[in-house]
Design a protein around this motif. Structure first.
Motif, PDB file in Angstrom:
ATOM      1  N   VAL A 119      -1.698 -46.723   8.332  1.00 44.62           N
ATOM      2  CA  VAL A 119      -2.900 -46.659   9.325  1.00 44.62           C
ATOM      3  C   VAL A 119      -2.424 -46.068  10.670  1.00 44.62           C
ATOM      4  O   VAL A 119      -1.449 -46.628  11.124  1.00 44.62           O
ATOM      5  CB  VAL A 119      -3.429 -48.017   9.137  1.00 44.62           C
ATOM      6  N   GLU A 123      -7.398 -43.608  12.946  1.00 48.46           N
ATOM      7  CA  GLU A 123      -8.167 -44.227  11.927  1.00 48.46           C
ATOM      8  C   GLU A 123      -8.782 -45.512  12.131  1.00 48.46           C
ATOM      9  O   GLU A 123      -9.887 -45.610  11.790  1.00 48.46           O
ATOM     10  CB  GLU A 123      -7.353 -44.161  10.699  1.00 48.46           C
ATOM     11  N   VAL A 129     -10.841 -43.834   7.038  1.00 46.05           N
ATOM     12  CA  VAL A 129      -9.379 -43.847   6.487  1.00 46.05           C
ATOM     13  C   VAL A 129      -9.302 -42.386   5.723  1.00 46.05           C
ATOM     14  O   VAL A 129     -10.404 -42.129   4.961  1.00 46.05           O
ATOM     15  CB  VAL A 129      -8.914 -44.976   5.582  1.00 46.05           C
ATOM     16  N   SER A 133      -9.017 -45.886  -1.127  1.00 48.97           N
ATOM     17  CA  SER A 133      -8.524 -47.118  -1.078  1.00 48.97           C
ATOM     18  C   SER A 133      -7.811 -47.389  -2.405  1.00 48.97           C
ATOM     19  O   SER A 133      -8.158 -46.744  -3.410  1.00 48.97           O
ATOM     20  CB  SER A 133      -9.786 -47.879  -0.913  1.00 48.97           C
TER      21      SER A 133
END
Length: 143
Positions: A119, A123, A129, A133
Motif C-alpha cells: 500500500v 493510495e 487501491v 482485493s
C-alpha cells in the motif's frame, strides 16, 4: 552574567536529559525489534514442526485406512488416528496464526506495515487501491 550562566547550565542539563531520553527510547526500540525477530523465528519453527506433524498424521491415517480395507485394522484405530489428524490440523492452524501475528507485529515495530501490504501513501490518502482485493467478493453466510 550570573543569570546567563545559570540559564546556560539549565539549558545544558535539559539538552543532556533530552539526549538520554532519546537514547533510552532508541534502546527500547532495539530491544523490542530483537524480541519480535526472536519471536518470529520461534513462531516459524513451531509452524514448520506443526506442518510436519500434520503430514505425518495424515500419512499414518491413510496407512491405517488401507489396513482397515485389507482387514488388518479396526475402525476404532482409524477413528483414533482421524482424531489425531484433526488435532494436528488444529495445531498447525494455531501455529500459523501465531506466526502471522508475529510477522505483523515485527512489521509494525519496524514501520513497514504499508510496504509489507503493498500500500502506498497516495493510495491510502485517496482510498483507491490500484490492484484487486485478495479477499473474496462475498463472504460466505454463517451457518
Amino acid at each position: 552574567n550570573r543569570q546567563a550562566k545559570a540559564d546556560y547550565a539549565i539549558d545544558q542539563l535539559q539538552i543532556r536529559q533530552t539526549e538520554l531520553t532519546n537514547q533510552k527510547d532508541a534502546n527500547q526500540v532495539q530491544v523490542e525489534v530483537q524480541n519480535y525477530v526472536i519471536g518470529l523465528r520461534q513462531a516459524r519453527a513451531r509452524y514448520q514442526a506443526a506442518d510436519r506433524n500434520r503430514v505425518l498424521q495424515q500419512q499414518l491415517l491413510r496407512a491405517e485406512q488401507e489396513k482397515l480395507a485389507l482387514g488388518t485394522s479396526t475402525s476404532s484405530n482409524v477413528v483414533q488416528l482421524q482424531r489425531d489428524f484433526v488435532n494436528a490440523q488444529s495445531t498447525e492452524i494455531s501455529a500459523e496464526a501465531s506466526y502471522i501475528e508475529m510477522r505483523i507485529a515485527l512489521n509494525n515495530a519496524l514501520g513497514r506495515t504499508l510496504p509489507a501490504n503493498h500500500v502506498t501513501i497516495a493510495e491510502a490518502r485517496s482510498g483507491v487501491v490500484s490492484r484487486p482485493s485478495s479477499l473474496p467478493a462475498q463472504l460466505p453466510a454463517p451457518q
